[in-house]
Design an enzyme around this catalytic site. Structure first.
Site, PDB file in Angstrom:
ATOM      1  N   TRP A 127     -56.955  32.337  84.647  1.00  0.00           N
ATOM      2  CA  TRP A 127     -57.902  33.092  85.470  1.00  0.00           C
ATOM      3  C   TRP A 127     -58.816  32.065  86.163  1.00  0.00           C
ATOM      4  CZ3 TRP A 127     -63.140  35.014  83.648  1.00  0.00           C
ATOM      5  CH2 TRP A 127     -63.685  35.948  84.537  1.00  0.00           C
ATOM      6  N   ASP A 208     -60.312  33.660  74.929  1.00  0.00           N
ATOM      7  CA  ASP A 208     -60.790  34.645  75.905  1.00  0.00           C
ATOM      8  C   ASP A 208     -60.036  35.943  75.648  1.00  0.00           C
ATOM      9  OD1 ASP A 208     -61.352  36.252  78.044  1.00  0.00           O
ATOM     10  OD2 ASP A 208     -60.886  34.762  79.578  1.00  0.00           O
ATOM     11  N   ALA A 210     -59.845  39.549  76.841  1.00  0.00           N
ATOM     12  CA  ALA A 210     -60.297  40.489  77.878  1.00  0.00           C
ATOM     13  C   ALA A 210     -59.422  41.735  77.967  1.00  0.00           C
ATOM     14  CB  ALA A 210     -60.335  39.784  79.236  1.00  0.00           C
ATOM     15  N   LYS A 243     -62.162  46.069  80.307  1.00  0.00           N
ATOM     16  CA  LYS A 243     -60.893  46.802  80.386  1.00  0.00           C
ATOM     17  C   LYS A 243     -60.717  47.721  79.181  1.00  0.00           C
ATOM     18  CE  LYS A 243     -60.123  43.754  83.698  1.00  0.00           C
ATOM     19  NZ  LYS A 243     -60.897  42.609  83.389  1.00  0.00           N
TER      20      LYS A 243
END
Ligand code: PMP
Length: 394
Positions: A127, A208, A210, A243
């Site tokens: 990302w 991370d 997400a 999300k």
């Protein structure tokens, strides 16, 4: 003074969103922006979140400040959701932050305080904000091999060889699940080998997380990071609720820092509080409280889990529908990888020219590296998308 500022190129994803909005074609298709979409193309407020919001509206008596590290009930709920029983609470320092982005920023700022010369090992590709945040903090960034574009899988040998360069005081960023942009995740044995490589190296993982729940389900998606919490003495996790709870604009996230001892826990938490203090003082509370309420109430939690599961299965179904249609129309299985990858994203492997033709001629929008968001598709778009992909020579 301000005239000395350097011009900046606009953010590519935000620019693409704008171009899509301005496109007058009624049958345009947005596979660009990274949010979940339902069959009607909407990004819904989840039912349980809405119910918690009504409850909160009726019962909240003050909006006075919380703690610098945020609502303790939210943090406890996050620790349970992400780590389960894999981490001893007396080793876990936590702080709420504005979204996964805020959590990553604070986590890397914590690394910088502990190790000013830290190098951040970042997967290639990743990302783009990972690199941007590390750069903004003045940390040295070291890309490591992650994706084998020809085989459309994780380049595990390359990854392990590159990460063997990480040493004491460095930090290794990994995606917990549903890798963005490739959809290629580490298998459980690959996580084990990564843990074995990093154990004793003094370079903690920064995970991370997400997209928990978007790959194989909320428990399966964190099995790898839980195994790491049991193996490694220290680990940082940047959690995003954007999300998983559909709370995008509310900016809900948390840093979970697994430390080596209860004393280190207290010091890490004091440092997280100080970082929050100088960055935005108190982290946003409304959305964090909603996530905490959803997880604490058995009925709300069950409804949230059911809706998350429906989102996950919709993405998985779109993956196999697209892969099957491409296989049937192309007469080859070169798109089979789409069915097996995880989460919202995959890289199609299109050239920048092909991406431009798909947008200009066919009204199909994707990121320049040919990342597609599967949830941007609807079942009835699949034949047109397949035809366009094959027409541009994919
Ligand atoms: N990490 C990854 C890999 C992401 O894709 C995103 C969202 N696009 C985030 C972190 C952060 O999301 P947010 O700040 O909106 O919670």
């Amino acid at each position: 003074m301000l005239e000395r500022l350097q011009p900046r190129a606009p953010d590519k994803i935000i620019g693409l969103m704008q171009a899509f909005r301005n496109d007058p074609r009624p049958d345009k298709i947005d596979l660009g922006v990274g949010v979940y979409r339902d069959a009607a193309g909407l990004t819904p407020v989840m039912r349980a979140v809405k119910a918690a919001e009504r409850q909160l509206c009726d019962t909240q008596t003050t909006k006075s400040y919380t703690a610098l590290t945020g609502d303790p009930a939210f943090l406890q709920a996050m620790a349970g959701l992400v780590l389960g029983a894999a981490a001893a609470p007396e080793r876990l320092a936590m702080a709420a932050a504005p979204g996964g982005t805020g959590a990553l920023h604070i986590a890397l700022a914590l690394v910088r305080l502990a190790s000013p010369g830290a190098r951040v090992f970042v997967p290639d590709p990743s990302w783009p904000n990972h690199a941007a945040i590390a750069d903004a903090l003045g940390l040295t960034r070291v890309p490591y091999r992650y994706y084998d574009a020809a085989a459309q899988t994780v380049d595990e040998a390359g990854m392990l060889a590159d990460l063997a360069q990480a040493g004491p005081g460095d930090v290794v960023l990994v995606h917990g699940c549903c890798h963005n942009p490739t959809g290629a995740d580490l298998t459980p044995p690959a996580w084990q080998r990564l843990g074995a490589l990093l154990a004793g190296r003094g370079a903690p993982l920064l995970v991370d997380l997400a997209y928990q729940g978007f790959g194989d389900g909320p428990e399966a998606d964190v099995a790898g990071l839980r195994a790491m919490a049991e193996t490694l003495p220290e680990m940082l996790i940047a959690v995003s609720c954007s999300k998983t709870f559909g709370l995008y604009r509310e900016r809900v996230g948390a840093v979970l820092a697994l430390t080596g001892s209860p004393a280190a826990r207290a010091t890490a938490e004091a440092n997280l509080a100080a970082l929050n203090r100088t960055t935005y003082a108190f982290p946003p509370d409304h959305g964090a409280r909603l996530a905490g309420m959803v997880l604490a109430d058995p009925d709300l939690r069950a409804d949230w889990a059911a809706e998350l599961e429906a989102m996950r299965t919709r993405i998985a179904r779109l993956r196999s529908t697209l892969a099957e249609a491409l296989t049937a129309q192309s007469g080859s299985d070169r798109f089979g990888f789409l069915a097996g990858q995880k989460g919202l994203f995959s890289l199609l492997g299109a050239t920048p020219d092909q991406v431009a033709t798909l947008r200009e001629t066919h009204g199909i929008y994707m990121i320049g590296d040919s990342r597609i968001n599967l949830a941007g598709l609807s079942e009835q778009d699949v034949p047109r998308v397949v035809e366009a992909f094959l027409k541009v020579g994919l």
